[in-house]
Write a protein that holds these residues in place. Structure first.
Motif, short mmCIF file in Angstrom:
data_model
loop_
_atom_site.label_atom_id
_atom_site.label_comp_id
_atom_site.label_asym_id
_atom_site.label_seq_id
_atom_site.Cartn_x
_atom_site.Cartn_y
_atom_site.Cartn_z
N ALA A 24 -6.91 -7.40 9.40
CA ALA A 24 -5.67 -7.67 8.68
C ALA A 24 -4.47 -7.38 9.59
CB ALA A 24 -5.57 -6.84 7.41
N MET A 25 -3.33 -7.97 9.25
CA MET A 25 -2.08 -7.71 9.97
C MET A 25 -1.10 -7.06 9.01
SD MET A 25 0.51 -10.32 11.95
CE MET A 25 -0.63 -10.53 13.32
N VAL A 26 -0.30 -6.12 9.52
CA VAL A 26 0.72 -5.46 8.72
C VAL A 26 1.97 -6.34 8.68
CG1 VAL A 26 2.18 -3.42 8.46
CG2 VAL A 26 -0.16 -3.18 9.32
N TYR A 27 2.40 -6.69 7.46
CA TYR A 27 3.63 -7.47 7.30
C TYR A 27 4.85 -6.57 7.16
CZ TYR A 27 0.85 -11.70 6.46
OH TYR A 27 0.00 -12.77 6.58
N ASP A 28 4.70 -5.47 6.42
CA ASP A 28 5.84 -4.58 6.19
C ASP A 28 5.34 -3.21 5.78
OD1 ASP A 28 8.44 -3.74 6.03
OD2 ASP A 28 8.94 -4.85 4.20
N VAL A 29 6.15 -2.19 6.02
CA VAL A 29 5.81 -0.81 5.65
C VAL A 29 7.00 -0.20 4.93
CG1 VAL A 29 5.08 1.46 6.46
CG2 VAL A 29 4.33 -0.59 7.69
N MET A 30 6.72 0.38 3.76
CA MET A 30 7.76 1.07 2.98
C MET A 30 7.22 2.43 2.59
SD MET A 30 8.79 -2.20 0.60
CE MET A 30 7.04 -2.58 0.40
N ASP A 31 7.61 3.44 3.38
CA ASP A 31 7.09 4.80 3.20
C ASP A 31 5.57 4.76 3.31
OD1 ASP A 31 7.06 7.51 2.83
OD2 ASP A 31 7.28 7.43 0.66
N ARG A 32 4.81 5.00 2.22
CA ARG A 32 3.35 5.02 2.29
C ARG A 32 2.73 3.74 1.70
NH1 ARG A 32 1.76 10.25 3.62
NH2 ARG A 32 -0.33 10.11 2.73
N LEU A 33 3.56 2.73 1.48
CA LEU A 33 3.08 1.44 1.01
C LEU A 33 3.07 0.44 2.16
CD1 LEU A 33 4.85 1.00 -2.45
CD2 LEU A 33 2.48 1.66 -2.02
N TYR A 34 1.95 -0.23 2.33
CA TYR A 34 1.79 -1.24 3.37
C TYR A 34 1.59 -2.61 2.71
CZ TYR A 34 0.81 2.34 6.96
OH TYR A 34 0.89 3.39 7.84
N ILE A 35 2.32 -3.60 3.17
CA ILE A 35 2.04 -4.98 2.78
C ILE A 35 1.26 -5.59 3.94
CG2 ILE A 35 2.97 -7.24 2.18
CD1 ILE A 35 5.42 -5.85 1.08
N ILE A 36 0.04 -6.04 3.65
CA ILE A 36 -0.83 -6.55 4.70
C ILE A 36 -1.29 -7.97 4.37
CG2 ILE A 36 -1.66 -4.23 5.29
CD1 ILE A 36 -4.29 -4.92 3.80
N SER A 37 -1.72 -8.68 5.38
CA SER A 37 -2.20 -10.04 5.22
C SER A 37 -3.52 -10.07 4.45
CB SER A 37 -2.41 -10.69 6.58
OG SER A 37 -3.49 -10.06 7.26
N GLN A 38 -3.89 -11.27 4.00
CA GLN A 38 -5.25 -11.48 3.52
C GLN A 38 -6.19 -11.12 4.67
OE1 GLN A 38 -7.90 -11.35 1.86
NE2 GLN A 38 -7.62 -13.11 0.47
N THR A 39 -7.28 -10.49 4.35
CA THR A 39 -8.20 -10.03 5.38
C THR A 39 -9.21 -11.10 5.76
OG1 THR A 39 -9.70 -9.13 3.73
CG2 THR A 39 -8.00 -7.65 4.59
N SER A 40 -9.87 -10.89 6.86
CA SER A 40 -10.96 -11.76 7.30
C SER A 40 -12.15 -10.88 7.69
CB SER A 40 -10.53 -12.61 8.50
OG SER A 40 -11.60 -13.42 8.94
N PRO A 41 -13.28 -10.96 6.92
CA PRO A 41 -13.54 -11.73 5.71
C PRO A 41 -12.57 -11.32 4.59
CG PRO A 41 -15.57 -10.82 6.61
CD PRO A 41 -14.45 -10.14 7.31
N LEU A 51 -10.61 -10.31 1.02
CA LEU A 51 -10.67 -9.51 -0.19
C LEU A 51 -10.17 -10.38 -1.35
CD1 LEU A 51 -9.23 -6.15 1.18
CD2 LEU A 51 -11.59 -6.55 0.45
N TYR A 52 -10.42 -9.91 -2.59
CA TYR A 52 -10.07 -10.71 -3.76
C TYR A 52 -9.36 -9.84 -4.80
CZ TYR A 52 -13.38 -13.91 -1.58
OH TYR A 52 -14.04 -14.71 -0.69
N GLY A 53 -8.88 -10.49 -5.83
CA GLY A 53 -8.19 -9.77 -6.88
C GLY A 53 -9.03 -8.69 -7.51
#
Length: 231
Positions: free
Chosen positions: A26-43, A45-47
């Motif tokens: 996965a790639m990190v899109y953004d970081v807010m304190d201890r919250l990470y917004i990351i890309s869809q992973t390969s393989p 993940l799902y809802g």
């Protein structure tokens, strides 16, 4: 703390508990304190994975006690808290993304400890479970997966006596069965066959050394035969 643009390996805690590792990139899109917004992973993940406990890891440059440069893997526990179906990566790019919450501090880990290989006949590895030979499916320093016809008495969840035989040596290992399942019925289906996953409970240094060496040898054989690809 990893910043935007950095890369992570995401591993589900349930996989680690079952002695199985799938490192999802996965790639990190953004970081807010201890919250990470990351890309869809390969393989991917799902809802259904929202709420799942994960381990997020990455590589960093470090120095050992002799001041020699080396690369180590650092990881921290986290929880997947949200799936963003339409994340505005840029003005012209809308992508799916996950939000994960960091739950602990980073520490050194070793994903390859549980790296699994699939031995072939030429690997010359024999596995016994409670003294009876079984069909070895895959092998790691963390555990094994095998198949067999149901035994009498049958294998059950919990303790199992494992013996690995290779290079003229027999290694007796205390194991714990964590999963028993039936293979999908196909034209080649064998009646009363079941698949078993077991983790190693205790592994002394000698066994770990020989097992690690054997796994590396099998990996090289598979790469040479074109059965697995290098990164």
């Amino acid at each position: 703390m990893r910043g935007a643009g950095s890369r992570l390996d995401i591993v589900l805690e349930t996989d680690l508990q079952n002695g199985r590792v799938v490192a999802r990139k996965a790639m990190v899109y953004d970081v807010m304190d201890r919250l990470y917004i990351i890309s869809q992973t390969s393989p991917p993940l799902y809802g259904r994975h929202i709420g799942a406990k994960i381990n997020a890891s990455y590589l960093i440059a470090a120095r050992d006690k002799t001041d020699k440069k080396k690369v180590i893997r650092v990881g921290f526990p986290a929880t997947l808290v949200e799936l963003i179906k339409e994340y505005p990566l840029s003005a012209s790019s809308i992508v799916p993304a996950f939000v994960m919450k960091q739950e602990g501090e980073p520490a050194g880990i070793n994903l390859r400890m549980h790296y699994r290989v699939k031995p072939t006949i030429s690997s010359e590895v024999t596995l016994l479970a409670n003294g009876k030979q079984v069909n070895l499916i895959n092998l790691s320093i963390g555990g094994v997966q095998f198949s067999h016809r149901r035994m009498e008495p049958p294998l059950e969840y919990g303790k199992v006596a494992l013996s690995l035989i290779f290079e003229g040596k027999t290694f007796n290992i205390d194991g714990q069965i964590v999963r028993i399942s039936n293979p999908v019925e196909t034209a080649d289906y064998v009646h009363n066959l079941e698949n078993v996953s077991a983790r190693f409970v205790l592994l002394d240094k000698e066994v770990e050394y020989f097992l690690g060496k054997k796994i590396l040898l099998i990996q090289r054989q598979l790469i040479s035969a074109g059965k697995i690809l290098t990164d």
